[in-house]
Write an enzyme that holds these catalytic residues in place. Structure first.
Site, short mmCIF file in Angstrom:
data_model
loop_
_atom_site.label_atom_id
_atom_site.label_comp_id
_atom_site.label_asym_id
_atom_site.label_seq_id
_atom_site.Cartn_x
_atom_site.Cartn_y
_atom_site.Cartn_z
N CYS A 1 4.62 -2.68 7.37
CA CYS A 1 4.79 -1.97 6.10
C CYS A 1 3.48 -1.25 5.82
O CYS A 1 2.41 -1.87 5.87
CB CYS A 1 5.11 -2.95 4.97
SG CYS A 1 5.12 -2.16 3.36
N ASN B 1 7.67 -8.29 10.25
CA ASN B 1 7.19 -7.05 9.65
C ASN B 1 5.67 -7.05 9.70
O ASN B 1 5.00 -7.65 8.86
CB ASN B 1 7.71 -6.93 8.21
CG ASN B 1 7.32 -5.62 7.55
OD1 ASN B 1 6.39 -4.94 8.00
ND2 ASN B 1 8.02 -5.27 6.48
C1 DHB Z 1 8.48 -1.04 2.33
C2 DHB Z 1 8.36 -1.86 3.42
C3 DHB Z 1 8.26 -1.30 4.68
O1 DHB Z 1 8.14 -2.06 5.80
C4 DHB Z 1 8.30 0.08 4.82
O2 DHB Z 1 8.21 0.60 6.05
C5 DHB Z 1 8.42 0.89 3.73
C6 DHB Z 1 8.51 0.32 2.48
C7 DHB Z 1 8.54 -1.58 0.97
O3 DHB Z 1 9.14 -2.63 0.71
O4 DHB Z 1 7.96 -0.97 0.10
#
Ligand code: DHB
Length: 305
Positions: A129, A126
């Site tokens: 986010c 990830n």
């Molecule tokens: C969250 C994480 C992510 O990768 C995303 O795209 C949206 C929200 C989160 O945990 O808040």
């Protein structure tokens, strides 16, 4: 019936529809439920080094037809606890891809090693986010950062590494190129778009965190553009993500260049039954268009090279 099986990042998938990270992936049983409903594979919640409770409510705002905004705050039980859920899913025969998040390359590499030891088929990093302080986009929005993190993880594990990149940058394709240079086996594009909703009566943002990530139908054209541009610039597979609600959406992503797909918001809205619907409808659509195999449609909308 058209053959929907694909090989993506060296992982054989019975169909291209993967459960997107962060959705329906709390427990081994819920991962197994998505598989039983027809998903081609599942991606776990993003797991970090230590447990995180996430942000207080409200964490989700839905927009009837066009998607949703969320800021959960990367809630997760941590890498010491979560492997037991993966074990439950693996015992049910599920193809599991483990998602991890971290604040820098060495921590990514350590976590990736722990996640790989659970027996997952591949890792998804990830790097995208859009709002968590110190994680996601904050560590993955330049090609240099992406390449360094991917390279560190690839050196630490023997399984395929997938980089999930952000659209919240001027040149998402450059991030995909950097991931490939770092040794990634595939890239996922896209994660959510940074976004905001305001409650005018309360005179404050709707979500407790303020900023969130926008997903669903509203972002499909953005995801398609990213996949389209990335497909032209890398030779590793692209996993298309963003607003896939119907088989036609899925085939758009495939023709733009995606070899596999992630489904998130549609699962939140419809439940895991969406997988059976997508699989059946995509096979029918390919039959109607004269494709015997989904793989033959990958990149089909690009001019002949
Ligand atoms: C969250 C994480 C992510 O990768 C995303 O795209 C949206 C929200 C989160 O945990 O808040």
């Amino acid at each position: 019936m058209a053959d929907l099986s694909v090989l993506c990042a060296g992982v054989p998938l019975r169909n291209p529809f993967l459960l997107a990270s962060g959705v329906w992936g709390e427990s081994g049983d819920s991962l197994a439920g998505a598989w039983a409903a027809g998903a081609g594979g599942v991606i776990t919640k993003s797991i970090g080094a230590v447990p995180r409770p996430g942000y207080p409510n409200p964490t989700i705002e839905t927009y009837e037809r066009w998607g949703m905004l969320n800021a959960m705050g990367l809630p997760n039980p941590g890498i010491d606890e979560y492997p037991r859920e993966i074990e439950i899913a693996r015992r049910a025969g599920v193809t599991v891809i483990g998602s991890v998040f971290a604040g820098e390359a060495a921590e990514f590499a350590r976590l990736a090693g722990r996640m790989a030891a659970t027996g997952v088929a591949a890792l998804e990093l990830n790097l995208s986010c859009p709002h968590a302080e110190g994680f996601g986009t904050e560590v993955g929005s330049t090609p240099e950062d992406v390449e360094r993190i991917v390279r560190a993880v690839v050196a630490a594990v023997k399984i395929p590494v997938i980089a999930k990149i952000t659209p919240n940058t001027s040149d998402p394709a450059a991030l995909a190129v950097a991931a490939e240079r770092g040794g990634a086996a595939a890239v996922s594009a896209i994660n959510t778009l940074r976004a905001l909703a305001i409650d005018v009566r309360l005179r404050r943002p709707v979500l407790s965190h303020g900023l969130g990530g926008l997903s669903g139908s509203a972002i499909k054209p953005v995801g398609l553009a990213c996949v389209w541009q990335i497909y032209d610039k890398v030779s590793i597979p692209v996993i298309g993500v963003g607003g896939i609600m119907t088989a036609a959406d899925a085939l758009e992503y495939v023709m733009a260049g995606a070899r596999a797909l992630e489904v998130g918001t549609a699962v939140t809205f419809e439940g895991v039954g969406v997988f059976g619907r997508l699989v059946g409808d995509l096979a029918s659509l390919l039959d109607e268009l004269g494709y015997g195999r989904l793989e033959d449609a990958v990149g089909a909308a690009h001019p002949a090279r």
